[in-house]
Each structure stands twice: as C-alpha cells, then as structure tokens.
Design a protein around this motif. Structure first.
Motif, PDB file in Angstrom:
ATOM      1  N   TRP A   1       0.755  -1.078  -0.064  1.00 50.84           N
ATOM      2  CA  TRP A   1       0.109  -0.011   0.093  1.00 50.84           C
ATOM      3  C   TRP A   1       0.882   1.081  -0.149  1.00 50.84           C
ATOM      4  CZ3 TRP A   1      -0.059   3.076   4.735  1.00 50.84           C
ATOM      5  CH2 TRP A   1       0.386   2.622   5.477  1.00 50.84           C
ATOM      6  N   PHE A   2       0.240   2.255  -0.306  1.00 51.37           N
ATOM      7  CA  PHE A   2       1.012   3.532  -0.527  1.00 51.37           C
ATOM      8  C   PHE A   2       0.630   4.559   0.465  1.00 51.37           C
ATOM      9  CE2 PHE A   2       1.213   1.027  -4.372  1.00 51.37           C
ATOM     10  CZ  PHE A   2       2.288   1.318  -5.207  1.00 51.37           C
ATOM     11  N   SER A   3       1.611   5.528   0.679  1.00 47.19           N
ATOM     12  CA  SER A   3       1.040   6.711   1.583  1.00 47.19           C
ATOM     13  C   SER A   3       0.600   7.784   0.599  1.00 47.19           C
ATOM     14  CB  SER A   3       2.342   7.079   2.011  1.00 47.19           C
ATOM     15  OG  SER A   3       3.237   7.945   1.039  1.00 47.19           O
ATOM     16  N   GLU A   4      -0.061   8.505   1.316  1.00 48.57           N
ATOM     17  CA  GLU A   4      -0.617   9.735   0.494  1.00 48.57           C
ATOM     18  C   GLU A   4       0.365  10.488  -0.586  1.00 48.57           C
ATOM     19  OE1 GLU A   4      -2.716  12.741   2.715  1.00 48.57           O
ATOM     20  OE2 GLU A   4      -3.925  11.203   3.952  1.00 48.57           O
ATOM     21  N   THR A   5       1.617  10.582  -0.036  1.00 48.47           N
ATOM     22  CA  THR A   5       2.658  11.056  -0.903  1.00 48.47           C
ATOM     23  C   THR A   5       3.109  10.024  -2.276  1.00 48.47           C
ATOM     24  OG1 THR A   5       4.610  10.313   0.455  1.00 48.47           O
ATOM     25  CG2 THR A   5       3.675  12.496   0.804  1.00 48.47           C
ATOM     26  N   GLY A   6       2.493   8.813  -2.086  1.00 53.19           N
ATOM     27  CA  GLY A   6       2.847   8.045  -3.268  1.00 53.19           C
ATOM     28  C   GLY A   6       4.148   6.953  -3.221  1.00 53.19           C
ATOM     29  N   THR A   7       4.414   7.078  -1.609  1.00 52.74           N
ATOM     30  CA  THR A   7       5.528   6.123  -1.235  1.00 52.74           C
ATOM     31  C   THR A   7       4.865   4.982  -0.849  1.00 52.74           C
ATOM     32  OG1 THR A   7       6.937   8.023  -0.600  1.00 52.74           O
ATOM     33  CG2 THR A   7       7.620   5.959   0.076  1.00 52.74           C
ATOM     34  N   LEU A   8       5.813   3.859  -1.236  1.00 53.14           N
ATOM     35  CA  LEU A   8       5.266   2.451  -0.770  1.00 53.14           C
ATOM     36  C   LEU A   8       5.603   2.393   0.734  1.00 53.14           C
ATOM     37  CD1 LEU A   8       6.481   0.506  -3.941  1.00 53.14           C
ATOM     38  CD2 LEU A   8       4.501  -0.238  -2.594  1.00 53.14           C
ATOM     39  N   ALA A   9       4.620   2.069   1.547  1.00 54.73           N
ATOM     40  CA  ALA A   9       4.849   1.814   2.969  1.00 54.73           C
ATOM     41  C   ALA A   9       5.725   0.849   3.405  1.00 54.73           C
ATOM     42  CB  ALA A   9       3.392   1.769   3.551  1.00 54.73           C
ATOM     43  N   GLY A  10       6.829   1.124   4.201  1.00 50.45           N
ATOM     44  CA  GLY A  10       7.580  -0.116   4.510  1.00 50.45           C
ATOM     45  C   GLY A  10       8.587  -0.574   3.422  1.00 50.45           C
ATOM     46  N   TRP A  11       8.599   0.091   2.558  1.00 50.49           N
ATOM     47  CA  TRP A  11       9.068  -0.402   1.249  1.00 50.49           C
ATOM     48  C   TRP A  11      10.974  -0.682   1.689  1.00 50.49           C
ATOM     49  CZ3 TRP A  11      13.675   1.841  -1.175  1.00 50.49           C
ATOM     50  CH2 TRP A  11      13.930   3.058  -0.885  1.00 50.49           C
ATOM     51  N   THR A  12      11.504  -0.100   2.636  1.00 48.67           N
ATOM     52  CA  THR A  12      12.847  -0.402   2.619  1.00 48.67           C
ATOM     53  C   THR A  12      13.044  -1.748   3.877  1.00 48.67           C
ATOM     54  OG1 THR A  12      12.852   0.836   4.896  1.00 48.67           O
ATOM     55  CG2 THR A  12      13.737   2.078   3.035  1.00 48.67           C
ATOM     56  N   ARG A  13      11.891  -2.234   4.014  1.00 48.66           N
ATOM     57  CA  ARG A  13      11.952  -3.475   4.799  1.00 48.66           C
ATOM     58  C   ARG A  13      11.612  -4.635   3.856  1.00 48.66           C
ATOM     59  NH1 ARG A  13       9.186  -0.308   8.391  1.00 48.66           N
ATOM     60  NH2 ARG A  13       7.322  -1.143   7.866  1.00 48.66           N
ATOM     61  N   LYS A  14      11.200  -4.506   2.715  1.00 50.55           N
ATOM     62  CA  LYS A  14      10.744  -5.364   1.746  1.00 50.55           C
ATOM     63  C   LYS A  14      11.652  -5.628   0.595  1.00 50.55           C
ATOM     64  CE  LYS A  14       6.039  -3.999   3.033  1.00 50.55           C
ATOM     65  NZ  LYS A  14       4.735  -3.354   2.206  1.00 50.55           N
ATOM     66  N   LEU A  15      12.991  -4.999   0.716  1.00 49.17           N
ATOM     67  CA  LEU A  15      13.961  -4.995  -0.562  1.00 49.17           C
ATOM     68  C   LEU A  15      14.597  -6.584  -0.536  1.00 49.17           C
ATOM     69  CD1 LEU A  15      15.470  -1.580   0.175  1.00 49.17           C
ATOM     70  CD2 LEU A  15      13.943  -2.285  -1.839  1.00 49.17           C
ATOM     71  N   HIS A  16      14.474  -6.974  -1.713  1.00 48.81           N
ATOM     72  CA  HIS A  16      15.164  -8.200  -2.378  1.00 48.81           C
ATOM     73  C   HIS A  16      16.643  -7.840  -1.869  1.00 48.81           C
ATOM     74  CE1 HIS A  16      15.751 -11.982  -4.157  1.00 48.81           C
ATOM     75  NE2 HIS A  16      16.685 -11.292  -4.850  1.00 48.81           N
ATOM     76  N   GLU A  17      17.215  -9.027  -1.534  1.00 53.61           N
ATOM     77  CA  GLU A  17      18.608  -9.175  -1.236  1.00 53.61           C
ATOM     78  C   GLU A  17      19.101  -9.815  -2.562  1.00 53.61           C
ATOM     79  OE1 GLU A  17      20.700  -9.157   2.395  1.00 53.61           O
ATOM     80  OE2 GLU A  17      18.912  -8.260   3.492  1.00 53.61           O
ATOM     81  N   PHE A  18      20.077  -9.287  -3.272  1.00 46.38           N
ATOM     82  CA  PHE A  18      20.638 -10.210  -4.257  1.00 46.38           C
ATOM     83  C   PHE A  18      22.010 -10.834  -3.964  1.00 46.38           C
ATOM     84  CE2 PHE A  18      17.997  -7.028  -6.693  1.00 46.38           C
ATOM     85  CZ  PHE A  18      17.591  -8.068  -7.663  1.00 46.38           C
TER      86      PHE A  18
END
Length: 114
Positions: A97-114
């Motif tokens: 889901w997205f904040s009002e500013t269009g940022t993905l909520a909690g995106w830094t905790r959902k990053l895939h590690e290559f």
C-alpha cells in the motif's frame, strides 16, 4: 545489438529473482549486475520487457515510489474512473500500500537482497 540484448536478458533474470511481496530498485539491479551507474539503463530495459514473464512491477525508484510510465496507465481519466498506474494496481494485489505522497509503505523492509 547483441550486447544490449545480453544486458536486457541479465536485467530480466535479476528481476525474476524478486519474490511476490518483495521489491527492488533500479539501482539495486544495476549494482547486482556489477554496473552500479546503470540504473537508468535498467529502467530502459524494463520498459520493453514481457510483463507476463518478468515481474517488472516489483522494481521501484530509489525514493520508494513508482516511476510513472504513461503507457501503463489504466482508467479513463475521469473523476469516476481516474487514471491509475498499472504498476500500482499490481503492487496493491501483492499486498503493498502507498502513503498519500505515493511512497510504498515500509518499502525499505521489503527489499530483495541479491
């Protein structure tokens, strides 16, 4: 050209590693390919990918937002049915889901590690 084709295939292969519910950035893919200054090129490659085979919608920009692509808009552009990004719709289907500013909520905790 063949080097461009190889680059595109390498980008697509990296994107396929990102599991549903997870995200990555253009820069993270470029870095994983050993080309840290090629994030823009990753975006160009993804613009031409087969969406049925490559989960391009899981790739976001370094600010945690969707990079708007006019060809991916859906809707009529009316008040009742406004334009929406196809990428946003696909990410929402995966539970994001997205904040009002269009940022993905909690995106830094959902990053895939290559």
């Amino acid at each position: 050209n063949s080097s461009g084709d190889r680059f595109h295939r390498a980008v697509f292969q990296k994107v396929k590693e990102v599991e549903p519910g997870m995200l990555t950035t253009y820069g993270a893919i470029a870095k994983a390919l050993g080309l840290p200054n090629y994030s823009r090129h990753v975006g160009f490659a993804l613009a031409g990918c087969d969406g049925a085979k490559v989960p391009w919608w899981r790739v976001i920009n370094s600010s945690g937002k969707v990079s708007w692509r006019p060809k991916d808009r859906i809707g009529e552009g009316t008040k009742a049915n406004p334009f929406k990004s196809k990428q946003v719709v696909l990410l929402e289907k995966e539970g994001h889901w997205f904040s009002e500013t269009g940022t993905l909520a909690g995106w830094t905790r959902k990053l895939h590690e290559f």
